[in-house]
Design a protein around this motif. Structure first.
Motif, mmCIF file in Angstrom:
data_model
loop_
_atom_site.group_PDB
_atom_site.id
_atom_site.type_symbol
_atom_site.label_atom_id
_atom_site.label_comp_id
_atom_site.label_asym_id
_atom_site.label_seq_id
_atom_site.Cartn_x
_atom_site.Cartn_y
_atom_site.Cartn_z
ATOM 1 N N GLN A 16 0.837 -1.187 0.000
ATOM 2 C CA GLN A 16 0.000 0.000 0.000
ATOM 3 C C GLN A 16 0.886 1.256 0.000
ATOM 4 N N ALA A 17 0.305 2.344 -0.442
ATOM 5 C CA ALA A 17 1.023 3.617 -0.428
ATOM 6 C C ALA A 17 1.536 3.914 0.981
ATOM 7 N N GLY A 18 2.789 4.346 1.054
ATOM 8 C CA GLY A 18 3.411 4.636 2.331
ATOM 9 C C GLY A 18 4.222 3.490 2.904
ATOM 10 N N ASP A 19 4.036 2.303 2.359
ATOM 11 C CA ASP A 19 4.791 1.134 2.828
ATOM 12 C C ASP A 19 6.210 1.137 2.288
ATOM 13 N N SER A 20 6.967 0.140 2.718
ATOM 14 C CA SER A 20 8.361 -0.006 2.294
ATOM 15 C C SER A 20 8.589 -1.393 1.694
ATOM 16 N N LEU A 21 9.572 -1.479 0.825
ATOM 17 C CA LEU A 21 10.039 -2.741 0.267
ATOM 18 C C LEU A 21 11.552 -2.672 0.122
ATOM 19 N N ARG A 22 12.180 -3.832 0.190
ATOM 20 C CA ARG A 22 13.618 -3.906 -0.058
ATOM 21 C C ARG A 22 13.877 -4.904 -1.176
ATOM 22 N N ALA A 54 17.501 9.160 -9.169
ATOM 23 C CA ALA A 54 16.554 9.953 -9.933
ATOM 24 C C ALA A 54 15.847 10.914 -8.983
ATOM 25 N N ASP A 55 15.488 12.075 -9.485
ATOM 26 C CA ASP A 55 14.829 13.073 -8.637
ATOM 27 C C ASP A 55 13.535 12.528 -8.032
ATOM 28 N N SER A 56 12.861 11.666 -8.769
ATOM 29 C CA SER A 56 11.555 11.169 -8.325
ATOM 30 C C SER A 56 11.653 10.260 -7.101
ATOM 31 N N VAL A 57 12.843 9.733 -6.818
ATOM 32 C CA VAL A 57 12.983 8.806 -5.682
ATOM 33 C C VAL A 57 13.936 9.330 -4.615
ATOM 34 N N LYS A 58 14.565 10.452 -4.890
ATOM 35 C CA LYS A 58 15.551 10.989 -3.956
ATOM 36 C C LYS A 58 14.897 11.256 -2.603
ATOM 37 N N GLY A 59 15.554 10.810 -1.539
ATOM 38 C CA GLY A 59 15.034 10.977 -0.197
ATOM 39 C C GLY A 59 14.120 9.855 0.255
ATOM 40 N N ARG A 60 13.679 9.003 -0.681
ATOM 41 C CA ARG A 60 12.797 7.885 -0.335
ATOM 42 C C ARG A 60 13.476 6.530 -0.562
ATOM 43 N N PHE A 61 14.314 6.444 -1.590
ATOM 44 C CA PHE A 61 14.985 5.195 -1.937
ATOM 45 C C PHE A 61 16.464 5.286 -1.572
ATOM 46 N N THR A 62 17.027 4.142 -1.186
ATOM 47 C CA THR A 62 18.454 4.067 -0.887
ATOM 48 C C THR A 62 19.049 2.840 -1.546
#
Length: 122
Positions: free
Chosen positions: A13-19, A60-68
């Motif tokens: 769901q939106a707001g969740d995390s995945l690795r 990518a700018d669209s994921v910066k700060g959310r993805f590592t």
């Protein structure tokens, strides 16, 4: 035979995390740059994140700060930690490898995995 194998995708769901993980078989990628790309239905494959062998990263700018993106050089394994997922992150995610420096361009990567589906519901 060079193989990259992604895993860790799923339906969240939106707001969740995945690795996501990307392991390799058939050869080692010592000294290689590793990247993550994604492709949504009807769209071109796009750059997400990249990490050099020395650990320098770009996003990518669209994921910066959310993805590592991170890497385990001993295992030649690369990870993509995705937090605060949004419906627009829905896509097939691919890992890729190339010798040399970081690149955000898909043609620069000779080695690709088969992809793992990430679906984010609203």
């Amino acid at each position: 035979q060079v193989q990259l194998v992604e895993s860790g995708g799923g339906l969240v769901q939106a707001g969740d995390s995945l690795r996501l993980s990307c392991e390799n078989s058939g050869r080692t990628f010592i000294g290689y740059t590793r990247g993550w790309f994604r492709q949504a239905p009807g769209k071109e494959r796009e750059f997400v994140a990249v990490i050099s062998w020395s650990g320098i990263t770009s996003y990518a700018d669209s994921v910066k700060g959310r993805f590592t993106i991170s890497g385990d050089n001993a295992k030649s394994t690369v990870y993509l930690q995705m937090n605060s997922l949004k419906p627009e992150d829905t896509a097939v995610y691919y890992c890729a490898a190339r010798p040399g420096v970081r690149s955000t361009m898909t043609p620069d990567y000779p080695y690709w995995g088969q992809g793992t589906q990430v679906t984010v519901s609203s």
